[in-house]
Scaffold this motif. Structure first.
Motif, PDB file in Angstrom:
ATOM      1  N   SER A 160       0.826  -1.205   0.000  1.00  0.00           N
ATOM      2  CA  SER A 160       0.000   0.000   0.000  1.00  0.00           C
ATOM      3  C   SER A 160       0.867   1.266   0.000  1.00  0.00           C
ATOM      4  CB  SER A 160      -0.928   0.000   1.218  1.00  0.00           C
ATOM      5  OG  SER A 160      -0.182  -0.067   2.421  1.00  0.00           O
ATOM      6  N   GLN A 161       1.938   1.252   0.783  1.00  0.00           N
ATOM      7  CA  GLN A 161       2.798   2.430   0.798  1.00  0.00           C
ATOM      8  C   GLN A 161       3.556   2.564  -0.515  1.00  0.00           C
ATOM      9  OE1 GLN A 161       5.268   3.598   4.286  1.00  0.00           O
ATOM     10  NE2 GLN A 161       6.957   3.422   2.821  1.00  0.00           N
ATOM     11  N   GLY A 162       3.959   1.432  -1.093  1.00  0.00           N
ATOM     12  CA  GLY A 162       4.672   1.483  -2.367  1.00  0.00           C
ATOM     13  C   GLY A 162       3.821   2.105  -3.459  1.00  0.00           C
ATOM     14  N   LEU A 163       2.537   1.742  -3.495  1.00  0.00           N
ATOM     15  CA  LEU A 163       1.631   2.322  -4.489  1.00  0.00           C
ATOM     16  C   LEU A 163       1.438   3.814  -4.236  1.00  0.00           C
ATOM     17  CD1 LEU A 163      -1.074  -0.506  -4.722  1.00  0.00           C
ATOM     18  CD2 LEU A 163       0.660   0.107  -6.431  1.00  0.00           C
ATOM     19  N   ALA A 164       1.263   4.177  -2.971  1.00  0.00           N
ATOM     20  CA  ALA A 164       1.099   5.592  -2.633  1.00  0.00           C
ATOM     21  C   ALA A 164       2.352   6.377  -2.999  1.00  0.00           C
ATOM     22  CB  ALA A 164       0.793   5.738  -1.142  1.00  0.00           C
ATOM     23  N   TRP A 165       3.499   5.798  -2.733  1.00  0.00           N
ATOM     24  CA  TRP A 165       4.779   6.443  -3.031  1.00  0.00           C
ATOM     25  C   TRP A 165       4.918   6.675  -4.540  1.00  0.00           C
ATOM     26  CZ3 TRP A 165       8.427   5.654   1.378  1.00  0.00           C
ATOM     27  CH2 TRP A 165       9.492   6.547   1.339  1.00  0.00           C
ATOM     28  N   LEU A 166       4.545   5.667  -5.327  1.00  0.00           N
ATOM     29  CA  LEU A 166       4.641   5.772  -6.782  1.00  0.00           C
ATOM     30  C   LEU A 166       3.744   6.882  -7.315  1.00  0.00           C
ATOM     31  CD1 LEU A 166       5.796   4.603  -9.407  1.00  0.00           C
ATOM     32  CD2 LEU A 166       3.872   2.994  -9.437  1.00  0.00           C
ATOM     33  N   LEU A 167       2.509   6.936  -6.832  1.00  0.00           N
ATOM     34  CA  LEU A 167       1.574   7.964  -7.270  1.00  0.00           C
ATOM     35  C   LEU A 167       2.064   9.362  -6.890  1.00  0.00           C
ATOM     36  CD1 LEU A 167      -1.827   6.246  -6.391  1.00  0.00           C
ATOM     37  CD2 LEU A 167      -0.849   6.618  -8.668  1.00  0.00           C
ATOM     38  N   ILE A 168       2.627   9.473  -5.705  1.00  0.00           N
ATOM     39  CA  ILE A 168       3.141  10.769  -5.249  1.00  0.00           C
ATOM     40  C   ILE A 168       4.298  11.227  -6.129  1.00  0.00           C
ATOM     41  CG2 ILE A 168       4.485  11.856  -3.394  1.00  0.00           C
ATOM     42  CD1 ILE A 168       2.621  10.443  -1.412  1.00  0.00           C
ATOM     43  N   LEU A 169       5.212  10.317  -6.449  1.00  0.00           N
ATOM     44  CA  LEU A 169       6.360  10.680  -7.283  1.00  0.00           C
ATOM     45  C   LEU A 169       5.922  11.092  -8.692  1.00  0.00           C
ATOM     46  CD1 LEU A 169       9.046   8.030  -6.283  1.00  0.00           C
ATOM     47  CD2 LEU A 169       9.041  10.475  -5.763  1.00  0.00           C
ATOM     48  N   ILE A 170       4.817  10.523  -9.146  1.00  0.00           N
ATOM     49  CA  ILE A 170       4.315  10.861 -10.490  1.00  0.00           C
ATOM     50  C   ILE A 170       3.589  12.200 -10.498  1.00  0.00           C
ATOM     51  CG2 ILE A 170       2.688  10.201 -12.308  1.00  0.00           C
ATOM     52  CD1 ILE A 170       3.315   7.275 -11.623  1.00  0.00           C
ATOM     53  N   PHE A 171       2.729  12.427  -9.507  1.00  0.00           N
ATOM     54  CA  PHE A 171       1.852  13.588  -9.548  1.00  0.00           C
ATOM     55  C   PHE A 171       2.267  14.733  -8.609  1.00  0.00           C
ATOM     56  CE2 PHE A 171      -0.833   9.949 -10.807  1.00  0.00           C
ATOM     57  CZ  PHE A 171      -1.208  10.392 -12.072  1.00  0.00           C
ATOM     58  N   SER A 172       2.785  14.433  -7.423  1.00  0.00           N
ATOM     59  CA  SER A 172       3.155  15.490  -6.463  1.00  0.00           C
ATOM     60  C   SER A 172       4.416  15.084  -5.703  1.00  0.00           C
ATOM     61  CB  SER A 172       2.008  15.761  -5.480  1.00  0.00           C
ATOM     62  OG  SER A 172       0.837  16.172  -6.145  1.00  0.00           O
ATOM     63  N   PRO A 173       5.579  15.156  -6.362  1.00  0.00           N
ATOM     64  CA  PRO A 173       6.824  14.659  -5.761  1.00  0.00           C
ATOM     65  C   PRO A 173       7.146  15.251  -4.394  1.00  0.00           C
ATOM     66  CG  PRO A 173       7.139  15.186  -8.077  1.00  0.00           C
ATOM     67  CD  PRO A 173       5.794  15.717  -7.697  1.00  0.00           C
ATOM     68  N   GLN A 174       6.774  16.515  -4.158  1.00  0.00           N
ATOM     69  CA  GLN A 174       7.148  17.156  -2.900  1.00  0.00           C
ATOM     70  C   GLN A 174       6.519  16.488  -1.685  1.00  0.00           C
ATOM     71  OE1 GLN A 174       5.356  18.433  -5.322  1.00  0.00           O
ATOM     72  NE2 GLN A 174       3.619  19.642  -4.601  1.00  0.00           N
ATOM     73  N   PHE A 175       5.414  15.754  -1.881  1.00  0.00           N
ATOM     74  CA  PHE A 175       4.752  15.106  -0.754  1.00  0.00           C
ATOM     75  C   PHE A 175       5.465  13.826  -0.306  1.00  0.00           C
ATOM     76  CE2 PHE A 175       1.207  17.712  -2.349  1.00  0.00           C
ATOM     77  CZ  PHE A 175       0.872  18.355  -1.168  1.00  0.00           C
ATOM     78  N   GLN A 176       6.514  13.426  -1.037  1.00  0.00           N
ATOM     79  CA  GLN A 176       7.302  12.282  -0.589  1.00  0.00           C
ATOM     80  C   GLN A 176       7.887  12.548   0.798  1.00  0.00           C
ATOM     81  OE1 GLN A 176      10.880   9.457  -2.222  1.00  0.00           O
ATOM     82  NE2 GLN A 176      11.085  11.630  -2.636  1.00  0.00           N
ATOM     83  N   LEU A 177       8.274  13.791   1.042  1.00  0.00           N
ATOM     84  CA  LEU A 177       8.862  14.142   2.329  1.00  0.00           C
ATOM     85  C   LEU A 177       7.852  14.003   3.468  1.00  0.00           C
ATOM     86  CD1 LEU A 177      11.041  17.234   1.349  1.00  0.00           C
ATOM     87  CD2 LEU A 177      11.734  14.845   1.607  1.00  0.00           C
ATOM     88  N   VAL A 178       6.573  14.158   3.159  1.00  0.00           N
ATOM     89  CA  VAL A 178       5.535  13.964   4.173  1.00  0.00           C
ATOM     90  C   VAL A 178       5.514  12.509   4.619  1.00  0.00           C
ATOM     91  CG1 VAL A 178       3.058  14.087   4.648  1.00  0.00           C
ATOM     92  CG2 VAL A 178       4.153  15.860   3.251  1.00  0.00           C
ATOM     93  N   ILE A 179       5.630  11.581   3.655  1.00  0.00           N
ATOM     94  CA  ILE A 179       5.688  10.166   3.986  1.00  0.00           C
ATOM     95  C   ILE A 179       6.913   9.874   4.838  1.00  0.00           C
ATOM     96  CG2 ILE A 179       5.985   7.839   3.055  1.00  0.00           C
ATOM     97  CD1 ILE A 179       4.337   8.575   0.692  1.00  0.00           C
ATOM     98  N   MET A 180       8.034  10.506   4.479  1.00  0.00           N
ATOM     99  CA  MET A 180       9.262  10.298   5.241  1.00  0.00           C
ATOM    100  C   MET A 180       9.086  10.713   6.695  1.00  0.00           C
ATOM    101  SD  MET A 180      11.659   8.916   3.433  1.00  0.00           S
ATOM    102  CE  MET A 180      13.010   9.298   4.536  1.00  0.00           C
ATOM    103  N   VAL A 181       8.498  11.878   6.910  1.00  0.00           N
ATOM    104  CA  VAL A 181       8.295  12.370   8.276  1.00  0.00           C
ATOM    105  C   VAL A 181       7.372  11.428   9.045  1.00  0.00           C
ATOM    106  CG1 VAL A 181       7.322  14.236   9.665  1.00  0.00           C
ATOM    107  CG2 VAL A 181       8.745  14.777   7.684  1.00  0.00           C
ATOM    108  N   TRP A 182       6.319  10.968   8.392  1.00  0.00           N
ATOM    109  CA  TRP A 182       5.381  10.043   9.044  1.00  0.00           C
ATOM    110  C   TRP A 182       6.087   8.768   9.471  1.00  0.00           C
ATOM    111  CZ3 TRP A 182       3.612   5.099   7.858  1.00  0.00           C
ATOM    112  CH2 TRP A 182       2.520   4.661   8.619  1.00  0.00           C
ATOM    113  N   GLN A 183       6.917   8.197   8.581  1.00  0.00           N
ATOM    114  CA  GLN A 183       7.631   6.967   8.906  1.00  0.00           C
ATOM    115  C   GLN A 183       8.629   7.180  10.036  1.00  0.00           C
ATOM    116  OE1 GLN A 183       9.366   5.328   5.308  1.00  0.00           O
ATOM    117  NE2 GLN A 183       7.682   3.896   5.174  1.00  0.00           N
ATOM    118  N   ILE A 184       9.316   8.315  10.010  1.00  0.00           N
ATOM    119  CA  ILE A 184      10.321   8.590  11.031  1.00  0.00           C
ATOM    120  C   ILE A 184       9.673   8.717  12.407  1.00  0.00           C
ATOM    121  CG2 ILE A 184      11.993  10.294  11.861  1.00  0.00           C
ATOM    122  CD1 ILE A 184      12.521  10.950   8.872  1.00  0.00           C
TER     123      ILE A 184
END
Length: 203
Positions: A160-184
């Motif tokens: 589920s996270q991999g799919l979300a990550w892929l979609l974010i990188l395609i459409f809104s790359p800057q939100f990848q950092l939001v996932i990073m903060v959540w995981q940390i």
């Protein structure tokens, strides 16, 4: 044979260097105007996230080390591999800090995180197998129960996270950092309940 203290000291030294490289990426402004420093605000964001990521990675590594009783050659090599992947963090952080919404740097950052994750899991599983061979089953189980390990070995969470990550990188790359903060904060930052007690006993 590498002693446990030298194993930890070597790892700590490399991580300190990586921390230092990251802070050195901040440039002294050519102007004495206070607003000149604001030009580096994107890097400040990526640096802060990188600092949290590296700090939590280090703390989790301390827990792994507390469960190790013998440093085998295989464990040392895999730990060096983990440090190698970690050493790319300053580069990824600096590049993404130039433009938080640029797809190229964001993809590179994601690839560094992916390779780092694989090396981290390999390190944990090597420590688990070494403990099992020594008959230290409780230490092996403690490592399996690390929150970050349970998360990274959960197929549903990863897919589920991999799919979300892929979609974010395609459409809104800057939100990848939001996932990073959540995981940390909510995955890597929530360690085993015995981690502080274990470190105290080892002193």
């Amino acid at each position: 044979m590498v002693t446990k203290s030298r194993f930890e000291g070597f790892t700590d030294g490399i991580l300190v260097i990586i921390f230092t490289i990251m802070i050195l990426e901040f440039k002294v402004p050519n102007s004495s105007n206070i607003t000149a420093i604001l030009k580096q605000f994107p890097y400040f964001i990526s640096y802060s996230i990188g600092w949290l990521f590296l700090g939590e990675a280090w703390y989790n590594h301390l827990y792994i080390a507390s469960k190790i009783h013998r440093v085998t050659h295989k464990l040392f090599v895999i730990n060096a591999l983990w440090l190698f992947t970690t050493s790319f963090l300053p580069l990824a952080t600096a590049w993404i800090g130039q433009d938080l919404s640029a797809r190229g740097p964001e993809i590179f950052y994601g690839l560094v995180f992916l390779v780092w994750t694989a090396a981290f899991l390999l390190l944990v599983f090597t420590a688990i197998l070494d403990n099992q061979k020594l008959g230290r089953l409780q230490e092996a189980e403690d490592l399996r129960q690390m929150r970050i390990v349970r998360y990274l070995t959960n197929p549903f969470a990863i897919i589920s996270q991999g799919l979300a990550w892929l979609l974010i990188l395609i459409f809104s790359p800057q939100f990848q950092l939001v996932i990073m903060v959540w995981q940390i904060l909510f995955i890597a930052g929530r360690t085993n309940v015995d981690i502080d007690r274990q470190r105290s006993l080892n002193r």
